[in-house]
Design an enzyme around this catalytic site. Structure first.
Site, mmCIF file in Angstrom:
data_model
loop_
_atom_site.group_PDB
_atom_site.id
_atom_site.type_symbol
_atom_site.label_atom_id
_atom_site.label_comp_id
_atom_site.label_asym_id
_atom_site.label_seq_id
_atom_site.Cartn_x
_atom_site.Cartn_y
_atom_site.Cartn_z
ATOM 1 N N PRO A 89 0.816 -1.222 0.000
ATOM 2 C CA PRO A 89 0.000 0.000 0.000
ATOM 3 C C PRO A 89 0.846 1.267 0.000
ATOM 4 O O PRO A 89 0.403 2.317 -0.472
ATOM 5 C CB PRO A 89 -0.848 -0.103 1.269
ATOM 6 N N GLU A 116 1.230 -8.320 8.112
ATOM 7 C CA GLU A 116 1.557 -6.887 8.210
ATOM 8 C C GLU A 116 2.490 -6.430 7.092
ATOM 9 O O GLU A 116 2.963 -5.299 7.094
ATOM 10 C CB GLU A 116 2.163 -6.568 9.572
ATOM 11 N N ARG A 154 -4.004 -6.236 -21.239
ATOM 12 C CA ARG A 154 -4.834 -5.583 -22.264
ATOM 13 C C ARG A 154 -3.983 -4.822 -23.276
ATOM 14 O O ARG A 154 -4.418 -4.553 -24.383
ATOM 15 C CB ARG A 154 -5.810 -4.583 -21.629
ATOM 16 N N ASP A 169 -9.514 4.105 -24.768
ATOM 17 C CA ASP A 169 -9.997 3.936 -23.397
ATOM 18 C C ASP A 169 -9.629 5.130 -22.520
ATOM 19 O O ASP A 169 -8.709 5.896 -22.842
ATOM 20 C CB ASP A 169 -9.375 2.675 -22.773
HETATM 21 N N1 SAM Z 1 0.795 -3.156 7.414
HETATM 22 C C1 SAM Z 1 0.702 -2.786 6.024
HETATM 23 C C2 SAM Z 1 0.579 -1.280 5.909
HETATM 24 O O1 SAM Z 1 0.018 -0.649 6.794
HETATM 25 O O2 SAM Z 1 1.031 -0.708 4.898
HETATM 26 C C3 SAM Z 1 -0.523 -3.423 5.369
HETATM 27 C C4 SAM Z 1 -0.326 -4.874 5.084
HETATM 28 S S1 SAM Z 1 -1.662 -5.562 4.171
HETATM 29 C C5 SAM Z 1 -2.759 -6.054 5.442
HETATM 30 C C6 SAM Z 1 -1.012 -7.080 3.600
HETATM 31 C C7 SAM Z 1 -0.508 -7.071 2.178
HETATM 32 O O3 SAM Z 1 -1.575 -6.752 1.305
HETATM 33 C C8 SAM Z 1 0.575 -6.107 1.846
HETATM 34 O O4 SAM Z 1 1.853 -6.590 2.208
HETATM 35 C C9 SAM Z 1 0.428 -5.970 0.347
HETATM 36 O O5 SAM Z 1 1.103 -7.008 -0.353
HETATM 37 C C10 SAM Z 1 -1.051 -6.138 0.145
HETATM 38 N N2 SAM Z 1 -1.735 -4.857 -0.048
HETATM 39 C C11 SAM Z 1 -2.599 -4.266 0.805
HETATM 40 N N3 SAM Z 1 -3.064 -3.125 0.325
HETATM 41 C C12 SAM Z 1 -2.505 -2.959 -0.887
HETATM 42 C C13 SAM Z 1 -2.591 -1.944 -1.874
HETATM 43 N N4 SAM Z 1 -3.341 -0.884 -1.713
HETATM 44 N N5 SAM Z 1 -1.853 -2.117 -3.003
HETATM 45 C C14 SAM Z 1 -1.069 -3.181 -3.175
HETATM 46 N N6 SAM Z 1 -0.951 -4.183 -2.261
HETATM 47 C C15 SAM Z 1 -1.657 -4.067 -1.128
#
Ligand code: SAM
Length: 229
Positions: A89, A116, A154, A169
């Protein structure tokens, strides 16, 4: 184009990869996808892949050993070096421009986090980039990997029958406008008519009208989503 997915949940992918455009693109050999389970590269009887964070805090982190060794093994499966992407994220936010640059690569290795997230040494050890699909938190990177595979595929020549359709698009083309309204039959639905100009047969005026509509749709979108361009 080859995609390698590195995940703790390989069972999430078969349905996604076999349906619709992606299934057809794989059958035609236009894209190739391989899924690898991180746990196959974990050691010990429990095949542990996660551990508590140093310094305290909630939850568990993915340990560097299994993830890095898994990606290194995946890289050896094909002579083309893959660009390693950690789904996170906090990473660079995906947009169509980034998708277009990814579509120019020959191979992407998409690493899905869970719990996490990743130990911070994984990215530098793999010389990886970190990408996010938006400012919200998912339970895992698998859905984010699917988003990237779908959006990039795509743009692989031949995957969409009509290449012009991808060029028109939303977010594509030089001005990256969103698409304006489109209509199909019937000419009137519940008192809502199709705009007269679309029935006029005047292609030049229709093109001008569509461009204006796209600009207006883009302006309205910017008003309700201030973080967009
Ligand atoms: N503790 C992390 C934080 O606060 O940034 C969040 C971990 S999330 C619960 C678990 C996993 O989901 C991440 O390691 C990532 O691979 C994926 N993930 C969650 N949100 C994402 C997003 N917006 N974009 C890409 N991957 C995401």
């Amino acid at each position: 184009m080859r995609f390698d997915i590195v995940t703790l949940f390989p069972e999430l992918f078969p349905g996604f990869l076999s349906g619709s455009l992606l299934g057809a693109a794989r059958a035609a050999g236009l894209i190739e996808v391989s899924v690898t389970d991180i746990r196959d590269h974990a050691s010990g009887i429990h095949r542990q892949v996660d551990d508590r964070p140093f310094g305290g805090g909630p939850g568990m982190l993915l340990m560097p050993g299994p993830v890095v060794e898994c990606v290194e093994a995946v890289q050896r499966c094909d002579p083309r070096p893959g660009q390693v992407i950690l789904l996170s994220p906090g990473g660079r936010r995906l947009d169509q421009e980034l998708v277009e640059s990814l579509a120019r690569r020959e191979r992407l290795v998409l690493v899905c986090g869970r719990y996490e997230g990743f130990d911070a040494r994984i990215a530098p050890a793999l010389d990886a980039e970190e990408f996010s699909i938006g400012d919200y938190v998912l339970s895992g990177g698998e859905v984010a990997a699917m988003v990237i595979i779908d959006a990039v595929s795509r743009l692989v020549p031949g995957v969409i029958g009509d290449a012009e359709s991808a060029r028109q698009d939303s977010f594509s083309g030089a001005d990256r406008l969103v698409e304006g309204p489109q209509y199909t039959r019937p000419r009137e639905f519940r008192g809502l008519p199709v705009p007269e100009i679309l029935l006029s047969g005047d292609h030049a005026r229709i093109a001008t009208w569509r461009h204006e509509q796209a600009r207006e749709a883009t302006r309205r979108r910017a008003e309700c989503s201030p973080n967009t361009r």
